[in-house]
Design a protein around this motif. Structure first.
Motif, short mmCIF file in Angstrom:
data_model
loop_
_atom_site.label_atom_id
_atom_site.label_comp_id
_atom_site.label_asym_id
_atom_site.label_seq_id
_atom_site.Cartn_x
_atom_site.Cartn_y
_atom_site.Cartn_z
N ASP A 1 41.03 42.04 25.13
CA ASP A 1 39.95 41.86 24.15
C ASP A 1 38.66 41.35 24.79
OD1 ASP A 1 40.22 39.08 24.52
OD2 ASP A 1 41.38 38.80 22.68
N LYS A 2 38.68 41.18 26.11
CA LYS A 2 37.50 40.80 26.90
C LYS A 2 36.99 39.40 26.58
CE LYS A 2 35.97 45.60 27.44
NZ LYS A 2 34.82 46.53 27.43
N SER A 3 37.83 38.57 25.99
CA SER A 3 37.44 37.18 25.79
C SER A 3 37.52 36.39 27.09
CB SER A 3 38.32 36.53 24.72
OG SER A 3 39.69 36.56 25.09
N TRP A 4 38.17 36.95 28.09
CA TRP A 4 38.23 36.37 29.44
C TRP A 4 37.47 37.28 30.40
CZ3 TRP A 4 40.11 38.07 34.18
CH2 TRP A 4 40.25 37.10 35.18
N LYS A 5 36.64 36.69 31.25
CA LYS A 5 35.87 37.47 32.22
C LYS A 5 36.00 36.85 33.61
CE LYS A 5 32.09 38.94 29.13
NZ LYS A 5 30.61 38.95 28.99
N PRO A 6 36.33 37.66 34.62
CA PRO A 6 36.29 37.14 35.99
C PRO A 6 34.84 36.97 36.43
CG PRO A 6 36.71 39.50 36.01
CD PRO A 6 36.70 39.08 34.56
N GLY A 7 34.60 36.01 37.30
CA GLY A 7 33.27 35.83 37.84
C GLY A 7 32.94 36.91 38.85
N ASP A 8 31.65 37.08 39.12
CA ASP A 8 31.20 37.98 40.18
C ASP A 8 31.22 37.25 41.52
OD1 ASP A 8 30.72 40.54 39.12
OD2 ASP A 8 28.82 39.90 38.24
N PHE A 9 31.02 38.02 42.59
CA PHE A 9 30.92 37.44 43.93
C PHE A 9 29.55 36.78 44.08
CE2 PHE A 9 34.42 40.28 44.43
CZ PHE A 9 35.22 39.70 45.41
N ILE A 10 29.56 35.51 44.42
CA ILE A 10 28.33 34.73 44.56
C ILE A 10 28.07 34.47 46.04
CG2 ILE A 10 27.10 32.64 43.90
CD1 ILE A 10 27.89 34.40 41.53
N PRO A 11 26.95 34.94 46.60
CA PRO A 11 26.64 34.61 47.99
C PRO A 11 26.42 33.10 48.14
CG PRO A 11 25.26 36.42 47.18
CD PRO A 11 25.93 35.82 45.99
N VAL A 12 27.01 32.55 49.19
CA VAL A 12 26.89 31.11 49.46
C VAL A 12 26.11 30.93 50.74
CG1 VAL A 12 28.15 28.97 49.90
CG2 VAL A 12 29.09 30.68 48.31
N LYS A 13 25.04 30.16 50.70
CA LYS A 13 24.20 29.95 51.88
C LYS A 13 24.62 28.67 52.61
CE LYS A 13 20.23 32.41 49.98
NZ LYS A 13 18.79 32.36 49.64
N ASP B 1 39.59 22.23 35.98
CA ASP B 1 39.60 22.83 34.65
C ASP B 1 40.60 23.98 34.53
OD1 ASP B 1 38.38 24.76 36.17
OD2 ASP B 1 36.54 24.87 34.97
N GLY B 2 41.41 24.21 35.57
CA GLY B 2 42.41 25.27 35.54
C GLY B 2 41.92 26.59 36.07
N SER B 3 40.65 26.68 36.41
CA SER B 3 40.12 27.91 37.03
C SER B 3 40.48 27.93 38.51
CB SER B 3 38.61 27.98 36.85
OG SER B 3 37.97 26.91 37.55
N TYR B 4 40.26 29.07 39.13
CA TYR B 4 40.50 29.21 40.57
C TYR B 4 39.23 29.76 41.22
CZ TYR B 4 45.54 28.63 39.89
OH TYR B 4 46.78 28.14 39.58
N PRO C 1 38.11 32.13 35.64
CA PRO C 1 38.26 31.05 34.66
C PRO C 1 39.73 30.86 34.28
CG PRO C 1 36.49 32.56 34.04
CD PRO C 1 37.22 33.21 35.17
N GLY C 2 40.09 29.65 33.95
CA GLY C 2 41.45 29.37 33.54
C GLY C 2 41.57 29.29 32.02
N PRO C 3 42.75 29.60 31.50
CA PRO C 3 43.88 30.16 32.23
C PRO C 3 43.67 31.65 32.51
CG PRO C 3 44.43 29.96 29.91
CD PRO C 3 43.06 29.35 30.07
#
Length: 487
Positions: free
Chosen positions: A475-487, A432-435, A389-391
């Motif tokens: 402070d853990k207000s930002w969280k990276p996403g997990d790996f999502i399998p893409v079919k 939205d500024g995410s990657y 998520p961005g930033p």
């Protein structure tokens, strides 16, 4: 406990012996089968069985708890295999790639390393400004940071490393550290120029960086540099019987005070002692070979499938780290968290307090991803996406690096970078500024700049690094996403 009941004593001075103090003549166990005793005395077959088991326990413990020693020894042996003598300097002037086996390196900074050896007396490290590094001893224990997080504060300077129990004169003008070992691993990193070139930074390193004896401080000899760019060499410790030979080599090269008495006791119990030949008989070598296999499997479980909730940074994410307790000594409430210690030294190198709890906006943090959102291991035959998520809370930059499930070194593919980072010239942010970054055999159409290559039928794992982590990370207000399998 099983077997016949203890005969009631008829002695005049009979004690009222609790049942839990007694050993029956026959004891059934799940692990060792039937154990037989004569009134508490183990019979010969039981004694033999017990000692085989004890030797297996001691050898497995030596593998798990001695891993840090073998890991550092592996680095020094790797340097030696490239002709790098003690106190010479190895440099990857063209950045790292998968041909060189290191535990979880990156491909974005210039690596510099050395086997610093004080066995002949105090050694000086003359370090230029602008480097970031660590000096660790033969037990892979921390000695000092170098550079921005060290006493020179990034301005460079002369470090004086004293051997154990040094009693000579200590001159002024040095950052002085007394070590408990002779062998040390020095690792330094430098950033390429903004255009990605390394020639300028490498020239500055070679202009000043020097390791030499204090006895030659008035007229230091020129440093010997060895360029390892693109070289195929190994610095990773063994996972078979050879592991114990690496431990023996470390003990022979250093004073006994370099290692804890508890570890030395474990090693001594399986025939590894300083000043004595390591020559296990056929029975013991078979046991130690099995112990290495068990220890290796255990380390892999702790690293890639941890069961301790304490290593996960978020309750609802797969990202984890052996440093979640923020102790480079792996301590929590006065207890050494041995599983965390094994996790770290099986996975990575270079121990420093700065890796566990860096100041906001300085240093770096590391999170390991080996499983997807469903809890399945990452598989190079599949396609995954992961979104930050961005930033992204990184003052300097962030990166993903992909590593082999076998070697824990850079995954061997046709992509030299082995990853992607926020400085990559072709990376594209979402609106939205995410990657979003893709991990697959081939890049999804239009996602080439946000793609990391994997290989079919090959496991992999990923390190997320934030360089200069900011408050939303802590402070853990930002969280990276997990790996999502893409079919």
């Amino acid at each position: 406990m099983a077997g016949g009941a203890q005969a009631e004593s008829v002695a005049k001075y009979a004690a009222d012996v609790p049942e839990n103090v007694l050993t029956s003549d026959v004891v059934e166990t799940d692990s060792l089968g039937t154990l037989e005793f004569f009134d508490g005395m183990p019979k010969p077959e039981t004694v033999s069985n017990i000692y085989d088991n004890l030797d297996l326990i001691r050898s497995t413990t030596a593998f798990l708890d001695g891993m840090k020693i073998a890991s550092l020894r592996g680095l020094l042996m790797g340097y030696a295999s490239e002709g790098v003598a003690p106190n010479d300097i190895l440099i990857h002037s063209g950045l790292m790639d998968a041909r060189s086996l290191w535990l979880t390196p990156n491909t974005t900074t210039i690596y510099v390393g050395a086997h610093l050896d004080t066995s002949q007396g105090p050694m000086v490290m003359d370090v230029p400004a602008g480097l970031l590094g660590i000096l660790d001893d033969a037990a892979f224990d921390y000695v000092t940071d170098i550079g921005a997080l060290g006493p020179d504060k990034g301005e460079g300077g002369k470090y004086l490393i004293l051997p154990p129990e040094y009693e000579g004169e200590i001159p002024d003008g040095y950052f002085v550290f007394e070590s408990k070992s002779y062998d040390h691993w020095l690792v330094l990193r430098a950033s390429p120029d903004p255009d990605g070139s390394t020639e300028g930074p490498v020239a500055k390193i070679k202009e000043r960086l020097n390791i030499y004896p204090l006895a030659q401080a008035d007229n230091p000899p020129a440093e010997n540099f060895h360029d390892a760019t693109g070289r195929q060499y190994n610095t990773v410790h063994a996972n078979n019987f050879h592991f114990f030979e690496e431990i023996d080599a470390a003990l022979q090269a250093n004073p006994t005070g370099a290692f804890s008495p508890e570890l030395l006791g474990i090693f001594a119990a399986i025939g590894i002692r300083k000043g004595q030949p390591f020559a296990p008989d056929a029975r013991m070598k078979k046991i130690m070979t099995e112990a290495a296999a068990i220890g290796n499997a255990t380390a892999r479980a702790l690293t890639f499938s941890p069961r301790d909730p304490g290593v996960f940074f978020y309750e609802d994410r797969q990202w984890n780290s052996p440093f979640q307790r923020q102790s480079h000594l792996f301590l929590e409430d006065g207890a050494r968290m041995l599983d965390d210690q094994t996790f770290f030294f099986y996975y990575a190198t270079g121990i420093t307090p700065a890796m566990t709890s860096p100041p906001v906006g300085a240093g770096s943090i590391y999170e390991v991803g080996a499983k997807d959102v469903n809890g399945d291991y990452l598989d190079g035959s599949k396609t995954y996406s992961v979104t930050l998520p961005g930033p992204v809370p990184a003052k300097n930059f962030w990166s993903f690096m992909v590593y082999s499930g076998q070697t824990r070194s850079i995954l061997e593919t046709d992509q030299k970078s082995g990853g992607v980072d926020s400085n990559s010239p072709d990376i594209v942010a979402n609106e939205d500024g995410s990657y979003t970054v893709w991990f697959s055999q081939q890049p999804p159409e239009g996602k080439e700049g946000n793609w990391v290559q994997t290989l079919p039928r090959k496991s992999f794992h990923v390190l997320l690094r934030l360089y200069g982590p900011l408050e939303p990370w802590f402070d853990k207000s930002w969280k990276p996403g997990d790996f999502i399998p893409v079919k």
